[in-house]
Motif scaffolding. Structure first.
Motif, PDB file in Angstrom:
ATOM      1  N   GLU A 178       0.842  -1.179   0.000  1.00 42.99           N
ATOM      2  CA  GLU A 178       0.000   0.000   0.000  1.00 42.99           C
ATOM      3  C   GLU A 178       0.887   1.242   0.000  1.00 42.99           C
ATOM      4  N   SER A 179       0.326   2.340  -0.484  1.00 43.08           N
ATOM      5  CA  SER A 179       1.094   3.580  -0.534  1.00 43.08           C
ATOM      6  C   SER A 179       1.439   4.079   0.864  1.00 43.08           C
ATOM      7  N   SER A 180       0.741   3.542   1.887  1.00 44.05           N
ATOM      8  CA  SER A 180       0.994   3.978   3.261  1.00 44.05           C
ATOM      9  C   SER A 180       2.055   3.144   3.964  1.00 44.05           C
ATOM     10  N   ALA A 181       2.704   2.222   3.272  1.00 36.05           N
ATOM     11  CA  ALA A 181       3.684   1.343   3.915  1.00 36.05           C
ATOM     12  C   ALA A 181       4.722   2.161   4.678  1.00 36.05           C
ATOM     13  N   ARG A 182       4.924   1.796   5.970  1.00 35.78           N
ATOM     14  CA  ARG A 182       5.809   2.596   6.819  1.00 35.78           C
ATOM     15  C   ARG A 182       5.985   1.897   8.160  1.00 35.78           C
ATOM     16  N   ILE A 183       6.867   2.467   8.995  1.00 32.84           N
ATOM     17  CA  ILE A 183       7.015   2.063  10.389  1.00 32.84           C
ATOM     18  C   ILE A 183       6.709   3.283  11.252  1.00 32.84           C
ATOM     19  N   VAL A 184       5.843   3.097  12.235  1.00 32.84           N
ATOM     20  CA  VAL A 184       5.469   4.164  13.156  1.00 32.84           C
ATOM     21  C   VAL A 184       6.036   3.829  14.528  1.00 32.84           C
ATOM     22  N   ALA A 230       2.560   8.530  22.652  1.00 30.79           N
ATOM     23  CA  ALA A 230       2.743   9.743  21.855  1.00 30.79           C
ATOM     24  C   ALA A 230       3.625   9.463  20.643  1.00 30.79           C
ATOM     25  N   PHE A 231       3.322  10.115  19.550  1.00 26.23           N
ATOM     26  CA  PHE A 231       4.064   9.919  18.306  1.00 26.23           C
ATOM     27  C   PHE A 231       5.516  10.355  18.458  1.00 26.23           C
ATOM     28  N   VAL A 232       6.445   9.521  17.986  1.00 30.32           N
ATOM     29  CA  VAL A 232       7.869   9.844  18.009  1.00 30.32           C
ATOM     30  C   VAL A 232       8.374  10.113  16.597  1.00 30.32           C
ATOM     31  N   ARG A 233       8.179   9.145  15.695  1.00 26.96           N
ATOM     32  CA  ARG A 233       8.639   9.304  14.313  1.00 26.96           C
ATOM     33  C   ARG A 233       7.995   8.221  13.463  1.00 26.96           C
ATOM     34  N   GLU A 234       8.105   8.396  12.150  1.00 28.66           N
ATOM     35  CA  GLU A 234       7.792   7.314  11.223  1.00 28.66           C
ATOM     36  C   GLU A 234       8.851   7.323  10.135  1.00 28.66           C
ATOM     37  N   PHE A 235       9.113   6.142   9.576  1.00 28.00           N
ATOM     38  CA  PHE A 235      10.126   6.032   8.529  1.00 28.00           C
ATOM     39  C   PHE A 235       9.810   4.833   7.652  1.00 28.00           C
ATOM     40  N   GLY A 236      10.496   4.760   6.511  1.00 28.41           N
ATOM     41  CA  GLY A 236      10.202   3.734   5.519  1.00 28.41           C
ATOM     42  C   GLY A 236       8.978   4.105   4.705  1.00 28.41           C
ATOM     43  N   ARG A 237       8.913   3.592   3.477  1.00 33.52           N
ATOM     44  CA  ARG A 237       7.765   3.847   2.611  1.00 33.52           C
ATOM     45  C   ARG A 237       7.761   2.815   1.484  1.00 33.52           C
ATOM     46  N   ALA A 238       6.642   2.753   0.773  1.00 30.70           N
ATOM     47  CA  ALA A 238       6.550   1.846  -0.359  1.00 30.70           C
ATOM     48  C   ALA A 238       7.423   2.346  -1.498  1.00 30.70           C
ATOM     49  N   GLY A 239       8.033   1.423  -2.227  1.00 29.02           N
ATOM     50  CA  GLY A 239       8.873   1.793  -3.359  1.00 29.02           C
ATOM     51  C   GLY A 239       9.919   0.747  -3.648  1.00 29.02           C
ATOM     52  N   ASP A 240      10.828   1.073  -4.565  1.00 24.70           N
ATOM     53  CA  ASP A 240      11.849   0.131  -4.995  1.00 24.70           C
ATOM     54  C   ASP A 240      13.253   0.531  -4.573  1.00 24.70           C
ATOM     55  N   GLY A 241      13.402   1.702  -3.971  1.00 32.08           N
ATOM     56  CA  GLY A 241      14.725   2.183  -3.618  1.00 32.08           C
ATOM     57  C   GLY A 241      15.200   1.694  -2.270  1.00 32.08           C
ATOM     58  N   PRO A 242      16.383   2.142  -1.855  1.00 27.85           N
ATOM     59  CA  PRO A 242      16.932   1.757  -0.544  1.00 27.85           C
ATOM     60  C   PRO A 242      15.992   2.159   0.588  1.00 27.85           C
ATOM     61  N   GLY A 243      15.705   1.227   1.472  1.00 25.35           N
ATOM     62  CA  GLY A 243      14.823   1.512   2.590  1.00 25.35           C
ATOM     63  C   GLY A 243      13.360   1.614   2.220  1.00 25.35           C
ATOM     64  N   GLU A 244      12.996   1.252   0.978  1.00 26.75           N
ATOM     65  CA  GLU A 244      11.609   1.301   0.531  1.00 26.75           C
ATOM     66  C   GLU A 244      11.076  -0.118   0.383  1.00 26.75           C
TER      67      GLU A 244
END
Length: 429
Positions: free
Chosen positions: A117-123, A130-144
């Motif tokens: 999904e386009s929302s792929a991530r780590i929260v 409480a929210f600290v950070r989010e990182f990572g996303r959908a895609g083909d590149g490094p860390g995606e």
């Protein structure tokens, strides 16, 4: 949408750490609840110990735990819940959470958007939710992520994400920066299966994990560009492995067995592992070298398998096979690949229809270790019943602390993640 709730608790009698239940939403959009486990009743049941050994072999301590259940009722202290259809913040709008884990500072990590999904991530949220950070996303590149399927978090916050379509693992720093990709040997096929189910981080300060490969528990090193592993424990194999498969599709589909004793395991704080590999209530404890030095047993007999149970299990597996989905990227695969996939589905269904059965239902359904070394051992229920089994709690020194009732608001099932200071987390619809 998904949501998360957290509960906090205390430390109970008998050395059993209190639990905090944190949970992540259901596989198809739910929430995460966290909480803290309650006090257990005073007193820990005694055990009977014998030593078995032979000349030239290391003696194994056999610990016979009580046969009768002693019901204990943990009191959970609710901490927080995240995710809902009415989430106030965009970061709290989860889709399909498939992995949660704590770091040593009690921060909770959620793997969301696992199927490209386009929302792929780590929260990441702190101990208060409480929210600290989010990182990572959908895609083909490094860390995606192409198809992220599994999340591992070490004590210092370093993160590893298994990615089937990358045929490897993304490694992120404690701050969420992409560090490197670790590949499985042999590369990817474009449609890969998860190769190392149930990876667990070791709590020894090393960048290693324990994982499973067929009937072995392995120590896995992700510090280089390719995965390195070595066998830590050779488990009992109830079905003889006939060796490597040829390239023929007919030979790639293995014979199906119903009620085969699963290999269940978890990492211990000592660097060893606890595992179960039979139909009996028996937990084997191995030291960091893999040598089994202790076996914990309860005299609980497995259920005898009936024809009705066989039919229920066969129908369950056929339904799961029918609901199986294939993940792909880009355009549709060539006709030859589609034909091969259809043939594999047909062979898999045929194997299930002709499956054979073991005579007993294994007593143990799940096994987890807490950060302090306590064991939570969930027992199975009669096949076909839509309810979780009770959980036996074993103290770090191998004593029976009591049995927890599941299916309640306080303890819906085996926790999906354990954290420091008694934290536990649940993924719930």
């Amino acid at each position: 949408m998904s949501r998360l709730s957290v509960i906090g608790g205390t430390r109970g009698a008998g050395g059993v750490g209190a639990g905090v239940a944190a949970g992540c939403a259901a596989r198809f959009g739910a929430g995460v609840a966290a909480g803290c486990a309650a006090r257990f009743g005073a007193g820990v049941a005694a055990a009977y110990v014998t030593l078995l050994g032979a000349a030239g072999l290391q003696a194994q301590e056999i610990v016979d735990l009580p046969a009768e259940d002693r019901q204990v009722s943990p009191e959970f202290e609710f901490v927080y819940r995240l995710g809902s259809a009415g989430a106030m913040a965009e970061w709290e709008e989860f889709t399909s959470i498939s992995g949660i884990a704590f770091d040593g500072a009690s921060n909770l990590y959620l793997l969301d958007g696992t199927r490209m999904e386009s929302s792929a991530r780590i929260v990441v949220v702190d101990p208060t939710g409480a929210f600290v950070r989010e990182f990572g996303r959908a895609g083909d590149g490094p860390g995606e992520f192409r198809a992220a399927t599994q999340l591992v978090v070490w004590e210092d916050g370093q993160v590893l994400v298994e990615d089937m379509m990358h045929a490897g693992y993304h490694v992120f720093s404690p701050g969420g920066e992409f560090v490197r990709m670790v590949r499985e040997g042999g590369g990817g096929l474009g449609f890969a299966m998860a190769r190392r189910p149930d990876l667990r981080p070791e709590r020894t300060g090393e960048r290693t994990l324990v994982g499973r490969s067929r009937r072995t528990v392995q120590r896995v090193d992700m510090s280089a560009e390719e995965v390195e592993d070595r066998v830590l424990v050779e488990a009992w194999a109830p079905v003889e492995d006939d060796g490597p498969r040829s390239g023929d599709l007919e030979d790639m589909i293995r014979e199906e067995w119903g009620f085969e004793p699963d290999l269940l395991f978890d990492a211990l704080p000592s660097g060893g592992v606890a595992f179960s590999d039979s139909s009996a209530w028996a937990i084997k404890l191995a030291d960091p070298s893999g040598a089994v030095s202790r076996i914990l047993r309860r005299p609980i007999r497995p259920l005898a398998v009936t024809e009705e149970m066989e039919q229920v299990e066969r129908e369950r597996r056929l339904e799961a096979e029918s609901n199986r989905t294939v993940t792909q990227r880009g355009g549709p695969p060539p006709a030859s690949v589609l034909e091969m996939m259809d043939r594999m589905r047909s062979l898999a269904r045929e194997a299930i229809e002709n499956m054979r059965f073991f005579p007993e239902v294994p007593v143990i359904a799940a096994l987890r270790a807490t950060w302090d070394g306590s064991l939570w051992v969930q027992r199975s229920v009669e096949p076909g019943l839509d309810e979780p089994g009770p959980i036996d709690v074993i103290t770090p020194d191998g004593r029976y602390a009591g049995t927890l009732e599941t299916g309640t608001a306080a303890l819906p099932d085996m926790p999906d993640a354990f954290g420091p200071d008694g934290l536990v987390a649940f993924i719930g619809r």
